[in-house]
Design an enzyme around this catalytic site. Structure first.
Site, PDB file in Angstrom:
ATOM      1  CB  SER A   1      -1.682   4.285   8.345  1.00 29.21           C
ATOM      2  OG  SER A   1      -0.680   3.408   7.901  1.00 29.21           O
TER       3      SER A   1
ATOM      4  CG  ASP B   1      -1.245   0.237   8.491  1.00 27.48           C
ATOM      5  OD1 ASP B   1      -0.455   0.787   7.714  1.00 27.48           O
ATOM      6  OD2 ASP B   1      -1.599   0.737   9.568  1.00 27.48           O
TER       7      ASP B   1
ATOM      8  CB  SER C   1      -0.117   2.902   3.302  1.00 27.13           C
ATOM      9  OG  SER C   1      -1.166   3.840   3.316  1.00 27.13           O
TER      10      SER C   1
END
Length: 344
Positions: free
Chosen positions: A267, A269, A229
Site C-alpha cells: 500500500s 499511503d 493505496s
C-alpha cells in the site's frame, strides 16, 4: 441500511470539503467508457500562479509503495509550486508533463532565466477496474480538470477516483472539513483523499466494525493481501510553517487507521499538508508576506481536525461512490448498494 456518520465533535464547514479553506478549488476529468475507468483530479491551493506565489507545504510517507513525483523537492524546500494532481499509476508521467507545460505557458522563462518547475503528481493503482495499460489519460485531461476547478465538486467515482477500490468496494474521491478554535481564533482544516485501500473485513465506520456484517452479504474469494493505496491532502488557513505542516500531515494516519487500515506491504499511503495563510515569492528580492506562525503548544485542535476530517473524507468517498463495472467485466459494488441488504 447504513447512514452517513459525522466523525468527531468538531463542526464541519458549509461544504464539508477541502474547499471550505478559502481559495482552494478542485476539478475533475473523468474517463468512463468500457474498460477505461480512470481520470484526473486537480487541487488548486489558490487561484493565482503557484510558481510565482508558492505555499508552505510538507509531506509524510506512511508506507512508500508508490510512484508519485515531486515529493523529494517538497520535503527539501517545504513549498508547493504547482497545483496538486491525482491520477492512476501509469499516468503520472503524462500528467507531470502537462503540469510542466501549463507552468511554462504562464512563465515562459522557466528552465531558462528562471528555475525549473517541480510538478507534483500523486497516484493510486486503478488497474482492477481500469485498463491501466491503455494509458488513456492525456495532457488535455489535466487541463480539463485544472480549468474546471471550483469550490463545489463531485465526490466518489469521479476524476482520479473513477477506477479506485476501497475495502473491496467502490472507492474514489472523498473530502471533508472541520473548524478548530486555536488561541481565540477559528481556523479551517480541509481534507481530500484518493481512497484505494483496505480489506472489507476490516472496515470500521465511526468506530463501528461493520466489515464482517458486510462481508456476509457478498460472496468473496479467499483472503487477498492489501495492495491498495491512499493519498491524503490537507489544507488549512492556519498560519503554519513547513515543519508544523509536516506534523499535521502525520496526523492523517490517525484518521486512516480508524477506518481499518494497517498500511499494508503493498500500500502506498502518503499525506501532504499545505497552508494558505502566506505565500512565498519565487524571486529572492520580493518580500515574503508572512503571518506569525502558531505556537506548537497550540496545535492540538488542528491535529484533531486533521484526524477527523481525514476519516470523514474516507467515509464520504465510500458513501458517494456508485457501483462501477470496467476491465474484463470486473465490478466494484458501492457501499450503499451492498449495505442495502443490512437489517434496519
Amino acid at each position: 441500511m447504513l447512514t452517513l456518520p459525522h466523525i468527531g465533535r468538531l463542526p464541519a464547514g458549509p461544504l464539508n470539503a477541502i474547499s471550505d479553506v478559502a481559495g482552494v478549488t478542485v476539478g475533475h476529468a473523468t474517463l468512463a467508457q468500457g474498460a477505461i475507468q480512470t481520470g484526473v483530479t486537480v487541487i488548486r491551493p489558490h487561484g493565482g500562479d503557484l510558481f510565482r506565489d508558492k505555499l508552505p507545504a510538507a509531506a509524510t510517507v506512511f508506507n512508500g509503495f508508490g510512484k508519485s513525483i515531486g515529493l523529494l523537492q517538497v520535503q527539501e524546500l517545504g513549498v508547493l509550486e504547482t497545483p496538486i494532481a491525482l491520477t492512476n499509476t501509469l499516468s503520472v508521467g503524462a500528467v507531470a508533463t502537462a503540469q510542466i507545460r501549463s507552468a511554462i505557458d504562464g512563465n515562459p522563462e522557466i528552465g531558462r532565466s528562471d528555475p525549473t518547475i517541480n510538478p507534483l503528481v500523486f497516484e493510486c493503482n486503478d488497474g482492477y477496474l481500469n485498463d491501466i495499460q491503455a494509458m488513456a489519460v492525456t495532457a488535455e485531461h489535466y487541463r480539463q480538470a485544472l480549468d474546471s476547478a471550483a469550490p463545489e465538486f463531485a465526490q466518489g467515482a469521479v476524476g482520479a477516483g473513477r477506477g479506485m477500490s476501497s475495502f473491496d468496494l467502490k472507492g474514489g474521491i472523498g473530502s471533508a472539513s472541520r473548524y478548530a478554535e486555536v488561541g481565540g481564533n477559528r481556523y479551517c482544516v480541509g481534507a481530500l483523499v484518493l481512497s484505494n485501500f483496505g480489506k472489507l473485513p476490516a472496515l470500521t465506520l465511526a468506530g463501528q466494525h461493520v466489515g464482517p456484517q458486510l462481508l456476509a452479504l457478498r460472496q468473496m474469494a479467499g483472503e487477498t493481501p492489501e495492495m491498495g493505496s491512499i493519498i491524503m491532502i490537507i489544507a488549512t488557513d492556519a498560519p503554519l510553517d513547513a515543519r508544523q505542516l509536516g506534523r499535521l500531515a502525520t496526523r492523517c494516519g490517525i484518521g486512516l487507521g480508524r477506518t481499518g487500515s494497517i498500511y499494508g506491504h503493498g500500500s502506498g499511503d502518503l499525506a501532504l499538508a499545505f497552508s494558505t495563510a502566506q505565500t512565498v515569492p519565487y524571486r529572492p528580492h520580493e518580500a515574503i508576506r508572512q503571518n506569525a506562525c502558531l505556537h506548537d503548544s497550540l496545535l492540538d485542535p488542528l491535529f484533531e481536525a486533521v484526524a477527523d476530517s481525514t476519516e470523514q473524507a474516507i467515509v464520504n468517498a465510500l458513501f458517494a461512490a456508485q457501483t462501477v463495472s470496467g476491465r474484463d467485466g470486473h465490478q466494484r459494488l458501492s457501499l450503499s448498494e451492498l449495505a442495502a441488504g443490512l437489517p434496519t
